[in-house]
Design an enzyme around this catalytic site. Structure first.
Site, PDB file in Angstrom:
ATOM      1  N   HIS A  34      14.383   5.433  -6.088  1.00  0.00           N
ATOM      2  CA  HIS A  34      15.457   5.663  -7.139  1.00  0.00           C
ATOM      3  C   HIS A  34      14.751   6.778  -7.968  1.00  0.00           C
ATOM      4  O   HIS A  34      13.669   7.360  -7.627  1.00  0.00           O
ATOM      5  CB  HIS A  34      15.735   4.468  -8.090  1.00  0.00           C
ATOM      6  CG  HIS A  34      14.223   3.758  -8.405  1.00  0.00           C
ATOM      7  ND1 HIS A  34      13.474   4.390  -9.175  1.00  0.00           N
ATOM      8  CD2 HIS A  34      13.539   2.645  -7.898  1.00  0.00           C
ATOM      9  CE1 HIS A  34      12.295   3.610  -9.329  1.00  0.00           C
ATOM     10  NE2 HIS A  34      12.326   2.463  -8.658  1.00  0.00           N
ATOM     11  N   HIS A  37      10.961   7.275  -8.653  1.00  0.00           N
ATOM     12  CA  HIS A  37      10.226   7.397  -7.471  1.00  0.00           C
ATOM     13  C   HIS A  37      10.258   9.296  -7.340  1.00  0.00           C
ATOM     14  O   HIS A  37       9.474   9.801  -7.126  1.00  0.00           O
ATOM     15  CB  HIS A  37      10.599   6.855  -6.014  1.00  0.00           C
ATOM     16  CG  HIS A  37      10.486   5.499  -5.950  1.00  0.00           C
ATOM     17  ND1 HIS A  37      11.482   4.739  -5.794  1.00  0.00           N
ATOM     18  CD2 HIS A  37       9.357   4.800  -5.615  1.00  0.00           C
ATOM     19  CE1 HIS A  37      11.100   3.383  -5.956  1.00  0.00           C
ATOM     20  NE2 HIS A  37       9.927   3.575  -5.804  1.00  0.00           N
ATOM     21  N   GLN A  61       1.092  -7.784  -0.240  1.00  0.00           N
ATOM     22  CA  GLN A  61       1.112  -7.883  -1.694  1.00  0.00           C
ATOM     23  C   GLN A  61       2.130  -8.822  -2.101  1.00  0.00           C
ATOM     24  O   GLN A  61       2.335  -8.660  -3.325  1.00  0.00           O
ATOM     25  CB  GLN A  61       1.045  -6.499  -2.252  1.00  0.00           C
ATOM     26  CG  GLN A  61       2.587  -5.615  -2.153  1.00  0.00           C
ATOM     27  CD  GLN A  61       2.330  -4.292  -2.729  1.00  0.00           C
ATOM     28  OE1 GLN A  61       1.907  -3.365  -1.878  1.00  0.00           O
ATOM     29  NE2 GLN A  61       2.943  -3.983  -3.702  1.00  0.00           N
ATOM     30  N   ASP A 150       4.046   0.136 -13.479  1.00  0.00           N
ATOM     31  CA  ASP A 150       3.184  -0.697 -12.782  1.00  0.00           C
ATOM     32  C   ASP A 150       1.876  -0.180 -13.289  1.00  0.00           C
ATOM     33  O   ASP A 150       0.871   0.106 -12.311  1.00  0.00           O
ATOM     34  CB  ASP A 150       3.314  -0.625 -11.094  1.00  0.00           C
ATOM     35  CG  ASP A 150       4.309  -1.046 -10.644  1.00  0.00           C
ATOM     36  OD1 ASP A 150       4.983  -2.236 -10.956  1.00  0.00           O
ATOM     37  OD2 ASP A 150       4.965  -0.534  -9.925  1.00  0.00           O
ATOM     38  N   GLN A 153      -1.381  -1.688 -11.918  1.00  0.00           N
ATOM     39  CA  GLN A 153      -1.685  -1.224 -10.409  1.00  0.00           C
ATOM     40  C   GLN A 153      -2.327   0.011 -10.683  1.00  0.00           C
ATOM     41  O   GLN A 153      -3.117   0.498  -9.834  1.00  0.00           O
ATOM     42  CB  GLN A 153      -0.169  -1.048  -9.693  1.00  0.00           C
ATOM     43  CG  GLN A 153      -0.467  -0.027  -8.351  1.00  0.00           C
ATOM     44  CD  GLN A 153       0.996  -0.230  -7.932  1.00  0.00           C
ATOM     45  OE1 GLN A 153       1.085  -1.295  -7.109  1.00  0.00           O
ATOM     46  NE2 GLN A 153       1.804   0.796  -7.628  1.00  0.00           N
ATOM     47  N   VAL A 176      10.424   5.866 -15.747  1.00  0.00           N
ATOM     48  CA  VAL A 176      11.892   6.548 -15.914  1.00  0.00           C
ATOM     49  C   VAL A 176      12.721   5.500 -16.280  1.00  0.00           C
ATOM     50  O   VAL A 176      12.834   4.315 -15.774  1.00  0.00           O
ATOM     51  CB  VAL A 176      12.346   7.283 -14.529  1.00  0.00           C
ATOM     52  CG1 VAL A 176      13.629   7.805 -14.857  1.00  0.00           C
ATOM     53  CG2 VAL A 176      11.037   8.394 -14.365  1.00  0.00           C
ATOM     54  N   MET A 184      13.549   1.951 -14.676  1.00  0.00           N
ATOM     55  CA  MET A 184      14.132   1.855 -13.023  1.00  0.00           C
ATOM     56  C   MET A 184      13.082   1.080 -12.252  1.00  0.00           C
ATOM     57  O   MET A 184      11.894   1.131 -12.547  1.00  0.00           O
ATOM     58  CB  MET A 184      14.292   3.140 -12.903  1.00  0.00           C
ATOM     59  CG  MET A 184      15.342   3.879 -13.675  1.00  0.00           C
ATOM     60  SD  MET A 184      15.870   5.448 -12.636  1.00  0.00           S
ATOM     61  CE  MET A 184      16.923   6.233 -13.842  1.00  0.00           C
ATOM     62  N   ARG A 187      13.849  -3.368  -8.015  1.00  0.00           N
ATOM     63  CA  ARG A 187      14.334  -4.747  -8.210  1.00  0.00           C
ATOM     64  C   ARG A 187      15.551  -4.981  -9.221  1.00  0.00           C
ATOM     65  O   ARG A 187      16.141  -6.007  -9.258  1.00  0.00           O
ATOM     66  CB  ARG A 187      13.352  -5.725  -8.741  1.00  0.00           C
ATOM     67  CG  ARG A 187      12.098  -6.154  -7.637  1.00  0.00           C
ATOM     68  CD  ARG A 187      11.258  -7.096  -8.018  1.00  0.00           C
ATOM     69  NE  ARG A 187      10.366  -7.359  -6.949  1.00  0.00           N
ATOM     70  CZ  ARG A 187       9.105  -6.742  -6.702  1.00  0.00           C
ATOM     71  NH1 ARG A 187       8.443  -5.841  -7.539  1.00  0.00           N
ATOM     72  NH2 ARG A 187       8.563  -7.430  -5.673  1.00  0.00           N
TER      73      ARG A 187
HETATM   74  O1  PAF Z   1       4.054   0.469  -6.069  1.00  0.00           O
HETATM   75  C1  PAF Z   1       4.498   0.251  -5.034  1.00  0.00           C
HETATM   76  O2  PAF Z   1       5.267   0.573  -4.527  1.00  0.00           O
HETATM   77  C2  PAF Z   1       3.350  -0.460  -4.091  1.00  0.00           C
HETATM   78  O3  PAF Z   1       2.840  -1.478  -4.763  1.00  0.00           O
HETATM   79  C3  PAF Z   1       2.484   0.639  -3.237  1.00  0.00           C
HETATM   80  C4  PAF Z   1       1.641   1.353  -4.207  1.00  0.00           C
HETATM   81  C5  PAF Z   1       3.330   1.592  -2.501  1.00  0.00           C
HETATM   82  C6  PAF Z   1       1.729  -0.248  -2.342  1.00  0.00           C
HETATM   83  O4  PAF Z   1       2.276  -1.013  -1.482  1.00  0.00           O
END
Ligand code: PAF
Length: 283
Positions: A34, A37, A61, A150, A153, A176, A184, A187
């Site tokens: 989307h 990304h 994950q 995230d 992350q 975004v 965005m 999910r």
């Molecule tokens: O953010 C994500 O889409 C995922 O956690 C990643 C970093 C691609 C790892 O699978």
């Protein structure tokens, strides 16, 4: 744009570019691209000679009762969007390519994964750290871009890269949002029409908290109480966490006297959504 499906081909592709002195920027994703990304790809595109996108829905994950099997996919659209965004190679492995049957290593961090989302998703960040380590070794990028939606992350990857001496610059892409404020996310596709309004409780909570802090409220508990009442006013919402925390350690703060991260996770029906904002009381 080349599509590489094996580790060997991806590594050979990167090695050949590096030998020629070319630099590589990398955006790892789980696909269903989307605008969030695309903004990461747009950020990365001018920074290096090559732009690599990976698409891999990483099973390690996802916890046992999470949405691995339902995770949305549309490879045709992803490849079209990647090409339009100037991606020069897509790494598109199958599960067995990343996790052969005898695979047994996992990357763990001591404290960062135990806050925020890690409390209700205990296996999540170990899986993320492990797959990102593998992707870094396969793609061999100079720069990698991760979305700040995230945030935990992003912070974990920065810490891991520093701890394990990866020679990769980690950049964060801003969140975004849709025109109504919803962050965005792949999910968001799970949200039924009526749930969409409830999903706005996340971004609106960030806004409300920002206003309270700007007016001088320094006690996280006072703002949290208001946010709980506000979110519960939206149908089908269930709060997973509301955290006022230190942006580096993710430890909860007792007083808002410097920049904090406000991070939220809320279920709307069965869909778990996250959002966050850095809020500085001096601004
Ligand atoms: O953010 C994500 O889409 C995922 O956690 C990643 C970093 C691609 C790892 O699978």
């Amino acid at each position: 744009m080349e599509i590489l499906k094996t580790k060997k081909r991806m590594q050979q592709w990167s090695e050949a570019r590096r030998k020629k002195g070319k630099t590589i920027c990398f955006v790892p994703t789980m696909g269903y691209l989307h605008q969030g990304h695309i903004s990461l790809l747009e950020k990365g595109r001018p920074l290096c000679d090559e732009l690599v996108l990976s698409i891999f829905v990483n099973p390690s994950q996802f916890g046992p009762n999470e949405d691995l099997d339902a995770y949305p996919m549309d490879i045709e659209s992803d490849l079209r969007l990647a090409k339009e965004a100037g991606v020069t190679a897509v790494f598109l492995p199958q599960k067995e390519e990343i996790y052969p049957h005898d695979f047994q290593t996992r990357i763990c961090l001591d404290s960062l994964p135990h806050h925020l989302c890690g409390k209700s998703r205990p296996v999540h960040f170990g899986g993320v750290a492990t797959v990102v380590t593998k992707l870094f070794n396969i793609v061999m990028p100079d720069v990698a871009v991760f979305g700040k939606k995230d945030y935990q992350q992003f912070q974990i990857i920065r810490q891991m890269v520093s701890d394990l001496d990866f020679n990769i610059e980690i950049l964060g892409g801003e969140i975004v949002r849709e025109s109504d404020g919803l962050a965005m996310s792949s999910r968001n596709a799970y949200l039924a029409a009526g749930q969409r309004e409830s999903a706005l409780s996340l971004s609106r909570s960030l806004h409300l908290a920002g206003q309270a802090i700007a007016k001088g409220e320094k006690n996280p508990a006072v703002i949290e109480k208001k946010l709980i009442a506000f979110i519960q006013g939206f149908p089908e919402t269930r709060i997973d966490y509301i955290s006022f925390c230190d942006p580096t350690t993710l430890e909860p703060v007792g007083l808002i006297d410097k920049q904090i991260l406000l991070a939220l996770a809320i279920r709307v029906g069965k869909t778990r959504l996250i959002d966050n904002a850095l809020i500085d009381p001096s601004q």
